[in-house]
Design a protein around this motif. Structure first.
Motif, PDB file in Angstrom:
ATOM      1  N   ILE A 142     -54.634  86.343  80.143  1.00 59.04           N
ATOM      2  CA  ILE A 142     -53.662  85.500  80.621  1.00 59.04           C
ATOM      3  C   ILE A 142     -52.377  86.006  80.437  1.00 59.04           C
ATOM      4  O   ILE A 142     -52.005  85.894  79.163  1.00 59.04           O
ATOM      5  N   ASP A 143     -51.277  86.136  81.332  1.00 52.45           N
ATOM      6  CA  ASP A 143     -50.231  86.569  80.875  1.00 52.45           C
ATOM      7  C   ASP A 143     -49.109  85.712  80.098  1.00 52.45           C
ATOM      8  O   ASP A 143     -49.231  84.481  80.471  1.00 52.45           O
ATOM      9  N   GLN A 144     -48.523  86.216  79.304  1.00 58.89           N
ATOM     10  CA  GLN A 144     -47.814  85.235  78.406  1.00 58.89           C
ATOM     11  C   GLN A 144     -46.707  84.591  79.124  1.00 58.89           C
ATOM     12  O   GLN A 144     -46.210  83.462  78.486  1.00 58.89           O
ATOM     13  N   SER A 145     -46.393  85.014  80.112  1.00 59.83           N
ATOM     14  CA  SER A 145     -45.348  84.153  81.100  1.00 59.83           C
ATOM     15  C   SER A 145     -45.703  82.678  81.480  1.00 59.83           C
ATOM     16  O   SER A 145     -44.961  81.885  81.802  1.00 59.83           O
ATOM     17  N   PHE A 146     -47.119  82.817  81.541  1.00 60.09           N
ATOM     18  CA  PHE A 146     -47.684  81.368  82.072  1.00 60.09           C
ATOM     19  C   PHE A 146     -48.132  80.517  80.562  1.00 60.09           C
ATOM     20  O   PHE A 146     -48.177  79.281  80.877  1.00 60.09           O
ATOM     21  N   VAL A 147     -47.882  81.379  79.621  1.00 60.27           N
ATOM     22  CA  VAL A 147     -48.297  80.334  78.378  1.00 60.27           C
ATOM     23  C   VAL A 147     -47.308  80.063  77.389  1.00 60.27           C
ATOM     24  O   VAL A 147     -47.326  78.836  77.014  1.00 60.27           O
ATOM     25  N   ARG A 148     -46.130  80.642  77.640  1.00 67.24           N
ATOM     26  CA  ARG A 148     -45.009  80.358  76.732  1.00 67.24           C
ATOM     27  C   ARG A 148     -44.377  78.926  76.776  1.00 67.24           C
ATOM     28  O   ARG A 148     -44.249  78.216  75.971  1.00 67.24           O
ATOM     29  N   ASP A 149     -44.508  78.436  78.099  1.00 70.10           N
ATOM     30  CA  ASP A 149     -43.686  76.968  78.219  1.00 70.10           C
ATOM     31  C   ASP A 149     -44.773  76.073  78.720  1.00 70.10           C
ATOM     32  O   ASP A 149     -44.437  75.084  79.396  1.00 70.10           O
ATOM     33  N   ILE A 150     -45.653  76.136  78.341  1.00 68.56           N
ATOM     34  CA  ILE A 150     -46.912  75.502  78.874  1.00 68.56           C
ATOM     35  C   ILE A 150     -46.846  74.020  78.707  1.00 68.56           C
ATOM     36  O   ILE A 150     -47.464  73.397  79.587  1.00 68.56           O
ATOM     37  N   THR A 201     -47.065  78.004  69.886  1.00 66.04           N
ATOM     38  CA  THR A 201     -47.159  76.656  69.157  1.00 66.04           C
ATOM     39  C   THR A 201     -48.667  75.960  69.119  1.00 66.04           C
ATOM     40  O   THR A 201     -49.403  76.351  69.737  1.00 66.04           O
ATOM     41  N   GLU A 202     -48.564  74.975  68.200  1.00 64.73           N
ATOM     42  CA  GLU A 202     -49.816  74.234  68.061  1.00 64.73           C
ATOM     43  C   GLU A 202     -50.157  73.455  69.307  1.00 64.73           C
ATOM     44  O   GLU A 202     -51.331  73.389  69.671  1.00 64.73           O
ATOM     45  N   GLU A 203     -49.074  72.915  69.950  1.00 62.70           N
ATOM     46  CA  GLU A 203     -49.197  72.110  71.200  1.00 62.70           C
ATOM     47  C   GLU A 203     -50.150  73.115  72.331  1.00 62.70           C
ATOM     48  O   GLU A 203     -51.065  72.740  72.792  1.00 62.70           O
ATOM     49  N   ALA A 204     -49.597  74.257  72.361  1.00 60.42           N
ATOM     50  CA  ALA A 204     -50.395  75.167  73.291  1.00 60.42           C
ATOM     51  C   ALA A 204     -51.497  75.350  73.034  1.00 60.42           C
ATOM     52  O   ALA A 204     -52.400  75.410  73.770  1.00 60.42           O
ATOM     53  N   LEU A 205     -51.738  75.773  71.487  1.00 59.23           N
ATOM     54  CA  LEU A 205     -53.338  75.989  71.407  1.00 59.23           C
ATOM     55  C   LEU A 205     -54.240  74.857  71.522  1.00 59.23           C
ATOM     56  O   LEU A 205     -55.147  74.929  72.097  1.00 59.23           O
ATOM     57  N   THR A 206     -53.520  73.660  71.186  1.00 57.64           N
ATOM     58  CA  THR A 206     -54.551  72.399  71.423  1.00 57.64           C
ATOM     59  C   THR A 206     -54.950  72.105  73.076  1.00 57.64           C
ATOM     60  O   THR A 206     -56.080  72.157  73.200  1.00 57.64           O
ATOM     61  N   PHE A 207     -53.928  72.567  73.824  1.00 60.02           N
ATOM     62  CA  PHE A 207     -54.185  72.529  75.233  1.00 60.02           C
ATOM     63  C   PHE A 207     -55.240  73.581  75.525  1.00 60.02           C
ATOM     64  O   PHE A 207     -55.892  73.229  76.412  1.00 60.02           O
TER      65      PHE A 207
END
Ligand code: C2E
Ligand code: MG
Ligand code: MG
Ligand code: MG
Length: 275
Positions: A202-210, A241-247
């Protein structure tokens, strides 16, 4: 007067064009020298399996230690290398070097890491690409299942017969095929059913601001489900971020890669990271 201005603007324009051309020619000859003088190095960014909490792979990322400019990012020289065809010797070098490191780590008792290597489209499209990859692995005595090639969607867009054949040869030797920057290319999803792909990245542009963007979350969830339904592995890149990881965990993403876990590291620091 108007005539003067016209002449002036013409004079200004021409040297600029020359400058741009000269800059490119300089970078090109610099890259040639860099290959001879071994100024390129590989950095390694660890990948974490979210279920087992184990490091299961690394992505090899090229760096150029330029004698005067210092560390040059691939974003600067890979495009010039692609334009000039120098991406072929560079790409071969990266793959050979990646195999060398796998052998080095194996000798140090680390044998459960998969190495992801980026492949430019113009490299992938060469008639002898798969044969050449197999030769490099054979010479280095590295098993195909230790290597994953990261290609872009644009590598899969045309010439489907040759592409299918190339991918089949690689898969016959258990080499993994990952779609890098998935979701950003000009693509139809049809290739996912006709080609033997193993991984979606998954491209990081979708992940960065998740965490702030509902559309990004919807896209990421959809790609994860698409991968599950097609029995593909799914990797999220650019996890900061941890929040992204948790999601990502809650959505059952398989693997993550990003600054939150580790930045790309030089080989010696990567060894320390493992230990
Ligand atoms: P890529 O293959 O999509 O690699 C991921 C890029 O994202 C890397 O940049 C990595 O350092 C960066 N990154 C990883 N995690 C994070 C994060 O959490 N946040 C942010 N902001 N960035 C993160 P890098 O190393 O500068 O490489 C850029 C691109 O250059 C790569 O994108 C790849 O397309 C190309 N590239 C790098 N090495 C090679 C190579 O050996 N061969 C070829 N053909 N291309 C390469
Ligand atoms: Mg990549
Ligand atoms: Mg890429
Ligand atoms: Mg990417």
């Amino acid at each position: 007067k108007a005539k003067d201005e016209g002449r002036n603007s013409c004079r200004i324009y021409t040297p600029k064009m020359n400058e741009e051309l000269i800059r490119k020619i300089e970078i090109e000859s610099d890259i040639r020298k860099a290959l001879e003088r071994e100024e390129f190095v590989l950095f390694f960014q660890p990948q974490l399996n979210l279920e087992s909490n184990q490091m299961i792979g690394v992505e090899a990322l090229i760096r150029w230690i330029h004698p005067t400019k210092g560390l040059v990012s691939p974003a600067e020289f890979i495009p010039v290398a692609e334009e000039t065809g120098l991406i072929i010797p560079i790409g071969d070098w990266v793959l050979r070097k990646a195999c060398d490191y796998l052998n080095e780590w194996k000798a140090a008792g680390i044998d459960n890491i998969k190495m992801s290597v980026n492949i430019a489209t113009s490299h992938f499209k060469r008639r002898d690409f798969s044969e050449n990859v197999l030769k490099i692995l054979y010479n280095a005595n590295v098993d195909g299942n230790k290597i994953e090639l990261e290609i872009n969607e644009s590598s899969l867009m045309e010439n489907t017969k040759d592409t299918a054949l190339t991918l089949k040869k690689l898969r016959d030797h258990n080499i993994g095929i990952s779609i890098d920057d998935f979701g950003t290319g000009y693509s139809s999803l049809g290739y996912l059913k006709s080609f033997p792909i193993t991984t979606l990245k998954i491209d990081q542009s979708f992940v960065r601001d998740i965490m702030n963007n509902g559309e990004d979350r919807a896209i990421v969830t959809t790609i994860i489900n698409l991968a599950k339904n097609l029995k593909l592995e799914v990797v999220a890149e650019g996890v900061e971020t941890e929040e992204a990881l948790t999601f990502l965990k809650s959505e059952h993403c398989d693997v993550m890669q990003g600054y939150y876990y580790s930045k790309p590291l030089p080989a010696d620091q990567f060894m320390k990271f493992i230990n």
